[in-house]
Write a protein that holds these residues in place. Structure first.
Motif, short mmCIF file in Angstrom:
data_model
loop_
_atom_site.label_atom_id
_atom_site.label_comp_id
_atom_site.label_asym_id
_atom_site.label_seq_id
_atom_site.Cartn_x
_atom_site.Cartn_y
_atom_site.Cartn_z
N GLY A 17 0.79 -1.24 0.00
CA GLY A 17 0.00 0.00 0.00
C GLY A 17 0.81 1.27 0.00
N THR A 18 2.13 1.16 0.21
CA THR A 18 3.00 2.35 0.23
C THR A 18 4.30 2.03 -0.48
OG1 THR A 18 4.16 1.76 2.28
CG2 THR A 18 2.06 2.98 2.50
N PRO A 19 5.08 3.05 -0.86
CA PRO A 19 6.39 2.78 -1.46
C PRO A 19 7.29 1.94 -0.56
CG PRO A 19 5.75 5.03 -1.92
CD PRO A 19 4.73 4.49 -0.97
N ALA A 20 7.32 2.24 0.74
CA ALA A 20 8.17 1.47 1.65
C ALA A 20 7.72 0.02 1.71
CB ALA A 20 8.14 2.09 3.04
N GLN A 21 6.42 -0.22 1.69
CA GLN A 21 5.93 -1.59 1.72
C GLN A 21 6.28 -2.34 0.44
OE1 GLN A 21 1.73 -1.36 2.49
NE2 GLN A 21 1.99 -0.74 4.63
N ALA A 22 6.34 -1.63 -0.68
CA ALA A 22 6.71 -2.28 -1.94
C ALA A 22 8.15 -2.78 -1.89
CB ALA A 22 6.53 -1.30 -3.10
N VAL A 23 9.06 -1.95 -1.37
CA VAL A 23 10.46 -2.37 -1.24
C VAL A 23 10.57 -3.51 -0.23
CG1 VAL A 23 12.73 -1.64 -0.42
CG2 VAL A 23 11.43 -0.19 -1.98
N ASP A 24 9.84 -3.41 0.87
CA ASP A 24 9.87 -4.48 1.87
C ASP A 24 9.34 -5.79 1.30
OD1 ASP A 24 11.04 -3.08 3.90
OD2 ASP A 24 9.19 -2.68 5.00
N ALA A 25 8.36 -5.71 0.40
CA ALA A 25 7.82 -6.94 -0.20
C ALA A 25 8.89 -7.67 -1.00
CB ALA A 25 6.63 -6.61 -1.08
N VAL A 26 9.76 -6.90 -1.68
CA VAL A 26 10.88 -7.51 -2.40
C VAL A 26 11.83 -8.19 -1.42
CG1 VAL A 26 12.89 -7.06 -3.87
CG2 VAL A 26 10.70 -5.94 -4.36
N HIS A 27 12.23 -7.44 -0.39
CA HIS A 27 13.18 -7.99 0.58
C HIS A 27 12.60 -9.23 1.28
CE1 HIS A 27 15.92 -4.84 -0.15
NE2 HIS A 27 15.37 -3.91 0.62
N GLU A 28 11.33 -9.17 1.64
CA GLU A 28 10.70 -10.30 2.33
C GLU A 28 10.69 -11.54 1.45
OE1 GLU A 28 6.39 -11.74 4.16
OE2 GLU A 28 6.64 -9.68 3.47
N THR A 29 10.43 -11.36 0.18
CA THR A 29 10.37 -12.51 -0.74
C THR A 29 11.70 -13.25 -0.77
OG1 THR A 29 8.68 -11.44 -2.10
CG2 THR A 29 9.98 -13.18 -3.13
N PHE A 30 12.80 -12.50 -0.95
CA PHE A 30 14.10 -13.15 -1.01
C PHE A 30 14.49 -13.75 0.34
CE2 PHE A 30 14.28 -10.73 -4.90
CZ PHE A 30 15.11 -11.46 -5.73
N ALA A 31 14.17 -13.07 1.42
CA ALA A 31 14.51 -13.60 2.74
C ALA A 31 13.77 -14.90 3.02
CB ALA A 31 14.18 -12.56 3.82
N ARG A 32 12.50 -14.96 2.65
CA ARG A 32 11.73 -16.17 2.92
C ARG A 32 12.18 -17.33 2.05
NH1 ARG A 32 5.43 -14.59 3.77
NH2 ARG A 32 5.32 -16.87 3.83
N TRP A 33 12.61 -17.04 0.82
CA TRP A 33 13.12 -18.12 -0.03
C TRP A 33 14.31 -18.82 0.58
CZ3 TRP A 33 12.50 -14.80 -5.00
CH2 TRP A 33 11.31 -15.15 -5.66
N ALA A 34 15.06 -18.13 1.43
CA ALA A 34 16.24 -18.73 2.04
C ALA A 34 15.88 -19.83 3.02
CB ALA A 34 17.06 -17.66 2.76
N ALA A 35 14.63 -19.83 3.50
CA ALA A 35 14.27 -20.78 4.55
C ALA A 35 12.96 -21.51 4.29
CB ALA A 35 14.18 -20.06 5.89
N GLU A 36 12.30 -21.23 3.17
CA GLU A 36 11.02 -21.84 2.88
C GLU A 36 11.07 -22.56 1.53
OE1 GLU A 36 7.98 -18.89 3.00
OE2 GLU A 36 8.17 -18.52 5.16
N ARG A 37 10.05 -23.33 1.28
CA ARG A 37 9.93 -24.00 -0.02
C ARG A 37 9.94 -22.95 -1.12
NH1 ARG A 37 4.98 -28.11 -1.66
NH2 ARG A 37 5.90 -28.96 -3.56
N PRO A 38 10.82 -23.09 -2.11
CA PRO A 38 10.94 -22.05 -3.14
C PRO A 38 9.82 -22.14 -4.17
CG PRO A 38 12.49 -23.83 -3.57
CD PRO A 38 11.80 -24.17 -2.29
#
Length: 554
Positions: A154-175
């Motif tokens: 919903g905000t520019p900061a959330q958009a950047v965080d969504a990118v970071h969260e995606t890569f971080a979760r791939w490190a520990a979750e089913r890809p």
């Protein structure tokens, strides 16, 4: 051969010398992607996604324009499967995103990490149905049905965080694939200041010491253990071999796990999960160790009924009992779990009961492999000649890319043994058509020094033939071998098996060699496997793709 055409220079564009240095959310997203290691994106610019391109080049991300968004998705998938790193797809809203949905579904079914970025309707206009260009009732919900999750920041900061969260979760979750829909007003919003760096990624889950101890107890007491290795085991090839050799355990793989154990290894059965001889081997085991596989219906339509204990290792806790209840479920990253088992086996002397099991395991593996190959010959011997000829002519490290074609699942999978993982790319669970050519382009770009061959049927090729232009534009030395059996051969056979007269399966085809030449590629017709293989070997040094057509008949 296609002639070399002089290419005109780029057109002179209005305002080309007055590019703005303005920063927007799109710029910040590009910088966040680069900070997470993204270096190559596939996609097509459109009216609403232009801000995603504003900072892409400056961030060091190369962008490849495919001729269809489905091709962009498959190319990113091929890139991800070869490298183990996430693929990146950029689409515009509405039809652009929907065109990529088949590729998104393929990546979801086969656990491939793709990040798909698209714009969405402006904030407050959701489900408004007011005639906005490319408008959909709920684009995010449509995408969410095909991926692990679709998020709408919903905000520019959330958009950047969504990118970071995606890569971080791939490190520990089913890809699996993730879609980020950025509302157009958020995407175009100004961005001031620096872009926050990537999130610190969590470590993948390690197995509990108690689970490792219990697994070692079961395995070292076993007289006839068997290992099943799926796509989730690809990162653990080295410890998998150690465990198999220590236990004398035959290794059966899924198609996605093909090559995780060198298929010339005496303990390797091969990618024969659903074959009768492999089933008997698995069901007769007193301990069955399943690593990184859901044991899905695509390869194992009839559920296994093992007589012994079942140990299942999976990064996804939802998979630990799926399709086969585990005696011992081990929630862990496959590499971590296999490394722990390998260390445990090495730390102890060869346990009583394991002496001599390696030779017995090799005999059991050889018997199962022979039985599976006999069944494979019954099902698809007509496709074997092409595999043997190509394998003899092409380099040993070649990546073979297939499709939902008989030449792939009846030919390459059983008859082309591989010595390492990530060298056979094919859609399994979703079983899409059109995968082969664009995935081969993505694989070729992923590792430019490694040879790649696409080997597929005519029906599959026609789903994405336009991507020949992409390959020609990139100057890729890519052999594309088409075994032309005049249409949808499997469906034709399915109809005959049901006493249905074949209908809508015999297709008119273009002159594929001439079509290739018209698209800026080389195109040749051959009449036998040896000729096809020699042309494929020569194509690895060409300056553009080469389409090699062998008409094998229905």
């Amino acid at each position: 051969m296609a002639p070399d055409h002089a290419r005109p220079g780029p057109p002179q564009l209005r305002g080309a010398g007055r590019m703005s240095t303005r920063r927007t959310t799109g710029t910040a997203i590009a910088e966040a992607l680069a900070a997470n290691g993204a270096a190559l994106a596939f996609g097509i610019p459109g009216t609403h996604n232009l801000e995603l391109y504003r900072g892409m080049a400056a961030s060091g991300i190369r962008h490849v324009v495919t001729r269809h968004e489905q091709g962009a998705g498959y190319a990113a998938d091929g890139y991800a499967r070869v490298t183990g790193r996430p693929g990146l797809v950029v689409t515009t809203s509405g039809p652009g995103l929907m065109n990529a949905m088949a590729a998104m579904g393929t990546a979801y079914a086969d656990s491939v990490p793709l990040l798909v970025l698209s714009p969405g309707v402006p904030t407050g206009r959701e489900r408004a149905d007011y005639g906005w260009l490319h408008e959909m009732k709920d684009q995010r919900a449509a995408a969410d049905a095909a991926v692990a999750r679709s998020v709408r920041p919903g905000t520019p900061a959330q958009a950047v965080d969504a990118v970071h969260e995606t890569f971080a979760r791939w490190a520990a979750e089913r890809p699996r694939p993730v879609h980020i829909e950025v509302p157009l007003d958020v995407l175009e919003a100004p961005w001031d200041g620096d872009v926050p760096g990537p999130w610190r990624a969590p470590h993948p889950p390690a197995p509990s010491p108690a689970a490792v101890a219990e697994a070692l107890g079961l395995l070292t007491r076993a007289g006839s253990p068997v290992i099943v290795a799926g796509g989730g085991s690809l990162g653990g090839a080295a410890p998998l071999r150690v465990v198999a050799e220590a236990l004398g355990a035959p290794v059966v793989t899924t198609t996605a796990g093909k090559g995780v154990l060198d298929e010339d290894h005496p303990l390797a059965v091969g990618p024969f999960l659903g074959f009768a001889a492999a089933r008997k081997l698995m069901e007769d085991a007193d301990v069955l160790l399943v690593v990184g596989s859901e044991l899905g219906d695509a390869e194992l339509p009839d559920r296994l009924a093992p007589r012994g204990a079942v140990i299942r290792v999976d990064l996804d806790p939802a998979q630990l009992h799926k399709n086969l209840r585990a005696t011992l479920p081990v929630h862990a990253d496959a590499r971590e779990a296999l490394a722990a088992l390998a260390a445990g086996l090495a730390a102890s002397a060869v346990p009583a009961g394991l002496a001599g099991t390696e030779r017995a395991g090799e005999r059991r593996a050889a018997e199962a492999r022979a039985g599976c190959l006999e069944q494979a010959v019954e099902r698809g011997d007509r496709w074997r000649e092409a595999q043997d000829a190509l394998r003899a002519e092409l380099p040993g490290d070649v990546v073979v890319v297939g499709d939902s074609s008989q030449v792939s699942y009846l030919g390459t999978a059983p008859f082309w043994p591989l010595s390492e993982p990530r060298r056979y790319l094919v859609p399994v669970g979703y079983s899409t058509l059109g995968y082969g050519l664009p995935a081969a382009i993505g694989a070729r770009l992923a590792e430019p020094a490694r040879p790649v061959v696409a080997l597929l049927g005519d029906g599959a090729f026609m789903f994405s033939a336009q991507e020949l232009v992409t390959g020609a534009e990139l100057g890729l030395p890519l052999p594309v071998v088409i075994l032309d059996n005049h249409g949808f051969g499997e469906i034709r056979q399915n109809m005959l098996d049901r006493d249905i007269a074949p209908y809508a399966v015999d297709l008119a085809r273009p002159d594929f060699a001439a079509l290739a030449q018209a698209m800026g590629c080389h195109g040749v017709r051959v009449t036998n496997a040896a000729e096809a293989a020699k042309q494929a070997a020569a194509a690895l040094t060409a300056a553009r793709p080469t389409v090699i057509v062998w008409e094998v008949g229905p």
